[in-house]
Design an enzyme around this catalytic site. Structure first.
Site, short mmCIF file in Angstrom:
data_model
loop_
_atom_site.label_atom_id
_atom_site.label_comp_id
_atom_site.label_asym_id
_atom_site.label_seq_id
_atom_site.Cartn_x
_atom_site.Cartn_y
_atom_site.Cartn_z
N LYS A 71 94.69 37.34 57.45
CA LYS A 71 95.39 38.21 56.51
C LYS A 71 96.88 38.24 56.88
O LYS A 71 97.23 38.27 58.07
CB LYS A 71 94.77 39.60 56.62
CG LYS A 71 95.31 40.68 55.70
CD LYS A 71 94.51 41.95 55.97
CE LYS A 71 94.87 43.08 55.02
NZ LYS A 71 93.99 44.25 55.25
N SER A 148 91.73 46.21 51.55
CA SER A 148 92.92 45.45 51.27
C SER A 148 92.84 43.98 51.65
O SER A 148 93.72 43.19 51.30
CB SER A 148 94.10 46.09 52.01
OG SER A 148 93.91 46.07 53.41
N SER A 172 89.10 48.28 54.71
CA SER A 172 89.76 47.07 54.19
C SER A 172 89.02 45.78 54.45
O SER A 172 89.23 44.80 53.73
CB SER A 172 91.17 46.97 54.76
OG SER A 172 92.01 47.96 54.23
#
Length: 434
Positions: A71, A148, A172
């Site tokens: 990420k 996320s 997330s």
């Protein structure tokens, strides 16, 4: 040198249209770094930066030659960490890898790229109009993947890589794992090193994992935590399901799938009891009545950017404005003060059992619905975070385990008390084989 892909608005490319998605149930087939890099180029709303897939010849270990993604919240030497936001558009390239990235590459894994995400990691849906929104096509409509860590889930779900580093503050890693039929792990705070990871809410932030198999979760966990494999426990664990009132907020389809999974596990011989756990109820009640810790800390970190027009995306701007309004009338102090005692109470109430719960109380919404309606986006975002946020607050290591595929993937969330990560992984091995 990284290949820069971000910084412009792109059309959404559904993951299900990628040649590597739905690979005849063969996501576990070994993929070379070069194959992974070629596949990554076919998912433009998944990767923000691509790496040359160069293996460190001096690195050896259990992940030798395995491609992975991270990420874009983790520092990678020579690249700018964007957190998928214009807030960091002038940030200089990182001088060193984040410690989590360093440990994984030292074990032989090959980094192929950095993935998109909800802006600043501040959303449970994964919508990001400026940096890319990966989607999955179901019943003829594109659905969001969850956030996320949307891009990390997309990269694994499409078969590009077998695992990806994520983060998990309020869910997330677990939300996108649940909505894409993958494994998603939030460890206890402090189990993994967070140096070099852009913070959202430091009190609750953790490094997270998303993987296509429990084996990769276990392997990467041992590398990041720097611990030996957990000892095999010959005792059959007991499991607890929260009382029905706690689950009443779940949509009927979610609840039906969860009860079907519980019935199947009971039929397979697992001991599962339903029990009222007061610490769960108390933690949820506090979140319903007071400013959330994530809201308060995110506003402290990024609230000043509200004064700069067009710098923040609309969803993050709305959430920060809401936090500012709520902080004028209240604070998160009650949640901070209650946290230690509620964590101790959760440990007493759970005892040696493990908690089974749904990961998310709603199914993944259609992308068009949350893209075009701010009200729908914010309502679905709040509901997406409900189940996972309470467990983050209690510092409960939690693993999302996929339990079935179909038009809508099914999963259960397995949790224990802070520090009981090995117990969760051992129990997951029993459940995953059922």
């Amino acid at each position: 040198m990284a290949v820069r892909l971000a910084g412009r608005r792109r059309a959404v490319l559904p993951v299900a249209e990628d040649a590597f998605a739905e690979r005849a149930g063969d996501r576990g087939r070994p993929v070379t770094p070069d194959e992974a890099l070629m596949a990554a180029r076919r998912t433009p709303d998944t990767f923000l930066q691509l790496m040359p897939a160069a293996r460190n010849e001096e690195a050896t270990g259990p992940l030798d030659g395995v491609p992975f993604a991270v990420k874009d919240i983790f520092d990678v030497r020579g690249t700018r960490t964007t957190a998928a936001s214009r807030v960091f558009e002038h940030r200089p390239p990182a001088r060193e890898d984040a410690e989590a990235v360093r440990r994984v590459t030292a074990a032989g894994a090959v980094l192929i790229g950095k993935t998109t995400m909800s802006e600043l990691a501040f959303s449970g849906l994964g919508v990001n109009e400026g940096f890319g929104t990966p989607t999955l096509c179901r019943a003829g409509r594109d659905h969001v993947l969850g956030g996320s860590s949307s891009g990390s889930a997309a990269a694994v779900r499409a078969g590009v890589v077998p695992f990806a580093l994520a983060s998990d503050t309020s869910g997330s890693a677990r939300i996108p794992a649940a909505w894409t039929g993958l494994f998603g792990f939030r460890p206890s705070r402090g189990r993994y090193p967070s140096a070099g990871m852009t913070a959202l809410a430091p009190t609750l932030d953790t490094v997270g994992l998303i993987a296509d198999s429990l084996e990769y979760v276990e392997t990467v966990d041992r590398i990041l935590a720097d611990v030996p494999p957990p000892a095999r426990d010959v005792r059959a664990p007991a499991f607890v399901v929260p009382h029905e009132a706690y689950l009443a907020s779940c949509d009927p389809d979610v609840l039906e799938r969860f009860h079907a999974d519980v019935s199947r596990l009971r039929a397979a011989g697992h001991r599962i009891a339903e029990r009222k756990i007061d610490s769960l109820d108390a933690a949820r009640g506090l979140h319903q009545r007071h400013v959330h810790i994530v809201e308060a800390e995110a506003f402290a970190a990024f609230g000043a950017y509200l004064e700069q027009p067009d710098l923040l995306g609309p969803a993050v701007r709305r959430r920060l404005e809401r936090a500012r309004s709520r902080l004028r009338a209240g604070s998160a102090d009650v949640l901070y003060q209650a946290m230690p005692s509620l964590r101790r109470q959760f440990r007493r109430e759970l005892g040696e059992a493990l908690l089974l719960s749904p990961a998310v109380e709603i199914d993944a919404p259609a992308y068009e619905d949350v893209r075009t309606s701010p009200q729908t986006h914010d309502e679905r975002n709040g509901r997406a975070l409900t189940m996972t946020m309470v467990l983050s607050y209690l510092d409960a290591p939690s693993l999302v385990i996929p339990t079935g595929t179909g038009e809508q993937p099914a999963s259960v969330q397995l949790s224990s008390c802070s520090g009981q990560d090995d117990l969760v992984l051992r129990a997951a091995r029993l459940l995953a084989g059922t």
